[in-house]
Write a protein that holds these residues in place. Structure first.
Motif, PDB file in Angstrom:
ATOM      1  N   ARG A   1      46.069  51.687  77.236  1.00  9.20           N
ATOM      2  CA  ARG A   1      45.235  52.738  76.622  1.00  9.20           C
ATOM      3  C   ARG A   1      45.819  54.122  76.886  1.00  9.20           C
ATOM      4  O   ARG A   1      45.930  54.940  75.952  1.00  9.20           O
ATOM      5  CB  ARG A   1      43.806  52.641  77.185  1.00  9.20           C
ATOM      6  CG  ARG A   1      42.850  53.646  76.564  1.00  9.20           C
ATOM      7  CD  ARG A   1      41.426  53.437  77.046  1.00  9.20           C
ATOM      8  NE  ARG A   1      41.267  53.735  78.470  1.00  9.20           N
ATOM      9  CZ  ARG A   1      41.036  52.832  79.406  1.00  9.20           C
ATOM     10  NH1 ARG A   1      40.956  51.544  79.083  1.00  9.20           N
ATOM     11  NH2 ARG A   1      40.886  53.188  80.672  1.00  9.20           N
ATOM     12  N   ASP A   2      46.235  54.393  78.103  1.00  8.67           N
ATOM     13  CA  ASP A   2      46.770  55.719  78.417  1.00  8.67           C
ATOM     14  C   ASP A   2      48.116  55.962  77.731  1.00  8.67           C
ATOM     15  O   ASP A   2      48.395  57.088  77.281  1.00  8.67           O
ATOM     16  CB  ASP A   2      46.932  55.871  79.925  1.00  8.67           C
ATOM     17  CG  ASP A   2      45.588  55.964  80.648  1.00  8.67           C
ATOM     18  OD1 ASP A   2      44.549  56.033  79.944  1.00  8.67           O
ATOM     19  OD2 ASP A   2      45.583  55.946  81.889  1.00  8.67           O
ATOM     20  N   THR A   3      48.936  54.926  77.632  1.00 13.08           N
ATOM     21  CA  THR A   3      50.235  55.092  76.959  1.00 13.08           C
ATOM     22  C   THR A   3      50.047  55.326  75.469  1.00 13.08           C
ATOM     23  O   THR A   3      50.727  56.180  74.863  1.00 13.08           O
ATOM     24  CB  THR A   3      51.110  53.847  77.197  1.00 13.08           C
ATOM     25  OG1 THR A   3      51.264  53.627  78.603  1.00 13.08           O
ATOM     26  CG2 THR A   3      52.485  54.034  76.576  1.00 13.08           C
ATOM     27  N   ILE A   4      49.098  54.580  74.848  1.00 13.65           N
ATOM     28  CA  ILE A   4      48.816  54.791  73.417  1.00 13.65           C
ATOM     29  C   ILE A   4      48.277  56.204  73.191  1.00 13.65           C
ATOM     30  O   ILE A   4      48.681  56.898  72.235  1.00 13.65           O
ATOM     31  CB  ILE A   4      47.807  53.728  72.919  1.00 13.65           C
ATOM     32  CG1 ILE A   4      48.470  52.347  72.904  1.00 13.65           C
ATOM     33  CG2 ILE A   4      47.291  54.077  71.533  1.00 13.65           C
ATOM     34  CD1 ILE A   4      47.517  51.226  72.575  1.00 13.65           C
TER      35      ILE A   4
ATOM     36  N   PRO B   1      55.218  48.031  63.085  1.00 13.58           N
ATOM     37  CA  PRO B   1      55.776  46.808  63.689  1.00 13.58           C
ATOM     38  C   PRO B   1      56.370  47.015  65.074  1.00 13.58           C
ATOM     39  O   PRO B   1      56.729  46.053  65.751  1.00 13.58           O
ATOM     40  CB  PRO B   1      56.875  46.405  62.692  1.00 13.58           C
ATOM     41  CG  PRO B   1      57.184  47.618  61.907  1.00 13.58           C
ATOM     42  CD  PRO B   1      55.992  48.499  61.939  1.00 13.58           C
ATOM     43  N   THR B   2      56.487  48.275  65.543  1.00 14.59           N
ATOM     44  CA  THR B   2      57.039  48.557  66.866  1.00 14.59           C
ATOM     45  C   THR B   2      55.977  48.453  67.952  1.00 14.59           C
ATOM     46  O   THR B   2      56.273  48.042  69.077  1.00 14.59           O
ATOM     47  CB  THR B   2      57.662  49.964  66.891  1.00 14.59           C
ATOM     48  OG1 THR B   2      58.688  50.038  65.904  1.00 14.59           O
ATOM     49  CG2 THR B   2      58.256  50.282  68.247  1.00 14.59           C
ATOM     50  N   LEU B   3      54.715  48.796  67.606  1.00 13.35           N
ATOM     51  CA  LEU B   3      53.664  48.851  68.611  1.00 13.35           C
ATOM     52  C   LEU B   3      52.779  47.606  68.624  1.00 13.35           C
ATOM     53  O   LEU B   3      52.077  47.374  69.616  1.00 13.35           O
ATOM     54  CB  LEU B   3      52.778  50.088  68.376  1.00 13.35           C
ATOM     55  CG  LEU B   3      53.490  51.442  68.430  1.00 13.35           C
ATOM     56  CD1 LEU B   3      52.496  52.571  68.203  1.00 13.35           C
ATOM     57  CD2 LEU B   3      54.220  51.626  69.759  1.00 13.35           C
ATOM     58  N   MET B   4      52.783  46.800  67.573  1.00 16.03           N
ATOM     59  CA  MET B   4      51.908  45.625  67.545  1.00 16.03           C
ATOM     60  C   MET B   4      52.515  44.540  66.654  1.00 16.03           C
ATOM     61  O   MET B   4      53.163  44.830  65.636  1.00 16.03           O
ATOM     62  CB  MET B   4      50.498  46.002  67.058  1.00 16.03           C
ATOM     63  CG  MET B   4      50.430  46.531  65.650  1.00 16.03           C
ATOM     64  SD  MET B   4      48.791  47.157  65.203  1.00 16.03           S
ATOM     65  CE  MET B   4      47.729  45.821  65.714  1.00 16.03           C
ATOM     66  N   TRP B   5      52.328  43.304  67.059  1.00 18.27           N
ATOM     67  CA  TRP B   5      52.738  42.139  66.275  1.00 18.27           C
ATOM     68  C   TRP B   5      51.975  40.924  66.797  1.00 18.27           C
ATOM     69  O   TRP B   5      51.544  40.891  67.950  1.00 18.27           O
ATOM     70  CB  TRP B   5      54.258  41.917  66.352  1.00 18.27           C
ATOM     71  CG  TRP B   5      54.805  41.711  67.732  1.00 18.27           C
ATOM     72  CD1 TRP B   5      54.881  40.553  68.435  1.00 18.27           C
ATOM     73  CD2 TRP B   5      55.369  42.723  68.579  1.00 18.27           C
ATOM     74  NE1 TRP B   5      55.440  40.752  69.659  1.00 18.27           N
ATOM     75  CE2 TRP B   5      55.759  42.079  69.783  1.00 18.27           C
ATOM     76  CE3 TRP B   5      55.575  44.092  68.447  1.00 18.27           C
ATOM     77  CZ2 TRP B   5      56.336  42.770  70.829  1.00 18.27           C
ATOM     78  CZ3 TRP B   5      56.150  44.769  69.497  1.00 18.27           C
ATOM     79  CH2 TRP B   5      56.535  44.120  70.669  1.00 18.27           C
TER      80      TRP B   5
ATOM     81  N   LEU C   1      52.480  46.967  72.883  1.00 21.94           N
ATOM     82  CA  LEU C   1      51.581  47.983  73.405  1.00 21.94           C
ATOM     83  C   LEU C   1      50.135  47.673  73.030  1.00 21.94           C
ATOM     84  O   LEU C   1      49.208  47.912  73.813  1.00 21.94           O
ATOM     85  CB  LEU C   1      51.998  49.367  72.873  1.00 21.94           C
ATOM     86  CG  LEU C   1      51.395  50.583  73.561  1.00 21.94           C
ATOM     87  CD1 LEU C   1      51.731  50.597  75.047  1.00 21.94           C
ATOM     88  CD2 LEU C   1      51.880  51.870  72.898  1.00 21.94           C
ATOM     89  N   PHE C   2      49.901  47.158  71.828  1.00 26.16           N
ATOM     90  CA  PHE C   2      48.613  46.593  71.448  1.00 26.16           C
ATOM     91  C   PHE C   2      48.669  45.099  71.791  1.00 26.16           C
ATOM     92  O   PHE C   2      49.341  44.336  71.087  1.00 26.16           O
ATOM     93  CB  PHE C   2      48.345  46.792  69.945  1.00 26.16           C
ATOM     94  CG  PHE C   2      48.066  48.221  69.562  1.00 26.16           C
ATOM     95  CD1 PHE C   2      46.764  48.672  69.403  1.00 26.16           C
ATOM     96  CD2 PHE C   2      49.096  49.127  69.363  1.00 26.16           C
ATOM     97  CE1 PHE C   2      46.493  49.986  69.041  1.00 26.16           C
ATOM     98  CE2 PHE C   2      48.851  50.441  69.004  1.00 26.16           C
ATOM     99  CZ  PHE C   2      47.538  50.882  68.852  1.00 26.16           C
ATOM    100  N   PRO C   3      48.039  44.649  72.864  1.00 30.41           N
ATOM    101  CA  PRO C   3      48.218  43.267  73.339  1.00 30.41           C
ATOM    102  C   PRO C   3      47.900  42.218  72.270  1.00 30.41           C
ATOM    103  O   PRO C   3      47.172  42.472  71.303  1.00 30.41           O
ATOM    104  CB  PRO C   3      47.243  43.172  74.521  1.00 30.41           C
ATOM    105  CG  PRO C   3      47.074  44.589  74.989  1.00 30.41           C
ATOM    106  CD  PRO C   3      47.147  45.424  73.745  1.00 30.41           C
ATOM    107  N   PHE C   4      48.463  41.025  72.489  1.00 29.43           N
ATOM    108  CA  PHE C   4      48.328  39.947  71.509  1.00 29.43           C
ATOM    109  C   PHE C   4      46.869  39.614  71.202  1.00 29.43           C
ATOM    110  O   PHE C   4      46.493  39.393  70.042  1.00 29.43           O
ATOM    111  CB  PHE C   4      49.030  38.676  72.015  1.00 29.43           C
ATOM    112  CG  PHE C   4      50.527  38.781  72.054  1.00 29.43           C
ATOM    113  CD1 PHE C   4      51.245  39.202  70.944  1.00 29.43           C
ATOM    114  CD2 PHE C   4      51.224  38.455  73.204  1.00 29.43           C
ATOM    115  CE1 PHE C   4      52.627  39.304  70.972  1.00 29.43           C
ATOM    116  CE2 PHE C   4      52.610  38.543  73.249  1.00 29.43           C
ATOM    117  CZ  PHE C   4      53.307  38.967  72.135  1.00 29.43           C
ATOM    118  N   ARG C   5      46.043  39.561  72.242  1.00 32.41           N
ATOM    119  CA  ARG C   5      44.663  39.125  72.035  1.00 32.41           C
ATOM    120  C   ARG C   5      43.844  40.118  71.221  1.00 32.41           C
ATOM    121  O   ARG C   5      42.732  39.781  70.759  1.00 32.41           O
ATOM    122  CB  ARG C   5      43.990  38.875  73.389  1.00 32.41           C
ATOM    123  CG  ARG C   5      43.865  40.088  74.282  1.00 32.41           C
ATOM    124  CD  ARG C   5      43.244  39.723  75.627  1.00 32.41           C
ATOM    125  NE  ARG C   5      43.051  40.865  76.515  1.00 32.41           N
ATOM    126  CZ  ARG C   5      43.972  41.361  77.307  1.00 32.41           C
ATOM    127  NH1 ARG C   5      45.189  40.824  77.329  1.00 32.41           N
ATOM    128  NH2 ARG C   5      43.706  42.391  78.106  1.00 32.41           N
TER     129      ARG C   5
END
Length: 491
Positions: free
Chosen positions: A419-422, A452-456, A382-386
């Motif tokens: 952004r809207d989903t977060i 760890p569910t929303l970003m890695w 959900l938080f993109p890699f970049r």
């Protein structure tokens, strides 16, 4: 006197007999033909004796076949030398693996093998003849593969190696050949393909150049016939069953059955290969056979397909938890039954009508577990890699106001579906924290679950424990400052 004259011709060096037949058409030795000519009384008798098998083209060379060329085909067209369509390659080391025998799968085991293309056969030796002689071994035993009716093609699915070609025989055997050099394996692919094509044409028809005695009918090329290879008149007389077997199978019917069986074998091999080789998921998706599912689908793709900026499944789960699970003890921390969660996932992926108020989903932890699984299985979090390193750099800022400003700026730079989903998720988590006295969940507990569910990171090149600390800190800080970051006070 006639006998003396013929004896002189045989003993005179440099002269050829009146008619020389290929060895495979005589059945016995050349001496047997000479003895028959000795007993003849005139040249007319000799000609009548030799009419049992004649050459189709009168201008063919009368040179005898060299017996020192062991790789010459004894079934070549016209009976002289090697046919023009045959291909021969000298030995070369290739990597070989036999993966199927008679339709039964075998364990793939790559071995370096000395490969020789000899006529219609592919020979596999453990080592070259030169090495065998150097090691004082009596000889090299070869595994033989008949290329008649075989199918040759490039393959990238049967092995992770590059430059791999697959040979499927008409008996159900499957072989893989591979070389590190593409030009090497390409040369073998072209040679084997040419051999298969030429052998198929020969098997589908007849041997050109051979006729029955006193007939214009061609002899079919079929080595399974009784007496095949013993075509001299004396051998026919010694084996009366030979002519009976030919009469049982007329030439036209035999040719039809051979070509017919070859066609059936080719169709059978293609069908078997089609069934065994399953197309990839990507191929099925490109053809429209399988559509993108909800779980494991990219967030942007899913939102475009549904025509929204927040996935419908996420909205449905959050609404159901707010309706009946905000006060559940350990909400989002307690795991639901995994088999029930998988059943829920299957229904969602099949795009069936989902009613979370049904009795089979009465455990709210099943709904929260399915929601967490949805976020974990996103191809990109959900938080993109970049943005991962950017958020890590922002959380390290000492000044609290600057940190809030940096986080808000990064959140607004996210793609709109992200952004809207977060924003939708963290607004829901604020409601969970509002019932903290009953569900016993704190900001720290929620951040441990959702960090760890929303970003890695895209590549786990760093310390996993350090990354997990940053993940929890980022989610916790956004959760605490969510009203300022998402402008919730304006709602």
């Amino acid at each position: 006197m006639a006998g003396m004259r013929i004896t002189d011709v045989q003993s005179t060096p440099g002269k050829q007999p009146p008619l020389i037949l290929p060895p495979q058409l005589i059945g016995g030795s050349l001496g047997a033909v000479q003895m028959r000519i000795k007993s003849s009384q005139s040249s007319g008798d000799r000609l009548s004796q030799s009419k049992s098998m004649v050459l189709a083209d009168s201008d063919l060379s009368q040179k005898p076949i060299s017996r020192h060329r062991r790789n010459q085909s004894q079934h070549s067209a016209g009976g002289v030398g090697v046919s023009q369509s045959s291909v021969e390659l000298k030995g070369e080391y290739l990597n070989k693996a036999k993966i199927s025998e008679g339709g039964k799968k075998l364990r793939k085991n790559w071995t370096s093998t000395w490969v020789v293309l000899d006529g219609d056969r592919l020979l596999f030796y453990k080592e070259s003849k030169q090495e065998a002689l150097a090691n004082l071994k009596p000889g090299c035993k070869a595994d033989s593969v008949d290329l008649c009716g075989a199918v040759v093609e490039w393959t990238s699915e049967k092995s992770s190696r590059k430059n791999v070609l697959q040979i499927t025989t008409n008996l159900g055997g499957e072989y893989l050949l591979q070389a590190d050099n593409y030009s090497t394996i390409s040369k073998w692919y072209d040679a084997i393909t040419k051999t298969v094509n030429s052998s198929s044409r020969r098997d589908g028809g007849v041997v050109p150049g051979l006729r029955r005695s006193n007939s214009t009918e061609y002899l079919p090329r079929h080595s399974s016939l009784p007496g095949y290879g013993a075509a001299s008149p004396s051998s026919k007389q010694r084996n009366p069953g030979y002519r009976r077997s030919l009469n049982m199978f007329p030439s036209s019917k035999l040719k039809h059955s051979v070509s017919d069986s070859a066609d059936k074998s080719g169709v059978k091999n293609r069908l078997k290969k089609f069934i065994i080789r399953r197309p990839s998921m990507k191929t099925l998706q490109e053809k429209g056979i399988i559509k993108d599912r909800v779980f494991g689908c990219h967030l942007l793709t899913l939102c475009e397909r549904e025509g929204t900026t927040v996935p419908k499944f996420v909205k449905l789960c959050l609404e159901n938890v707010e309706k009946r699970g905000l006060e559940a003890d350990g909400i989002y921390r307690v795991s639901g039954n995994l088999s029930t969660i998988q059943r829920l996932r299957f229904i969602v992926d099949q795009e069936e009508e989902l009613n979370l108020d049904s009795s089979q989903w009465e455990d709210v932890h099943v709904v929260t577990g399915a929601l967490k699984m949805f976020f974990r299985e996103l191809p990109e979090p959900l938080f993109p890699f970049r943005f991962f390193e950017l958020f890590v750099a922002a959380i390290k800022i000492k000044d609290s106001k600057e940190k809030v400003h940096a986080m808000k700026k990064l959140v607004h730079q996210l793609p709109k579906p992200n952004r809207d989903t977060i924003r939708h998720l963290f607004t829901h988590l604020q409601k969970v924290l509002a019932s903290a006295t009953k569900n016993l969940m704190s900001t720290q507990g929620i951040s441990i679950v959702f960090g760890p569910t929303l970003m890695w990171p895209e590549l786990d090149s760093g310390n996993m424990a350090v990354n997990m600390v940053y993940q929890n800190q980022i989610v916790e800080f956004i959760l605490i400052e969510s009203r300022e970051i998402f402008d919730l006070n304006e709602d």
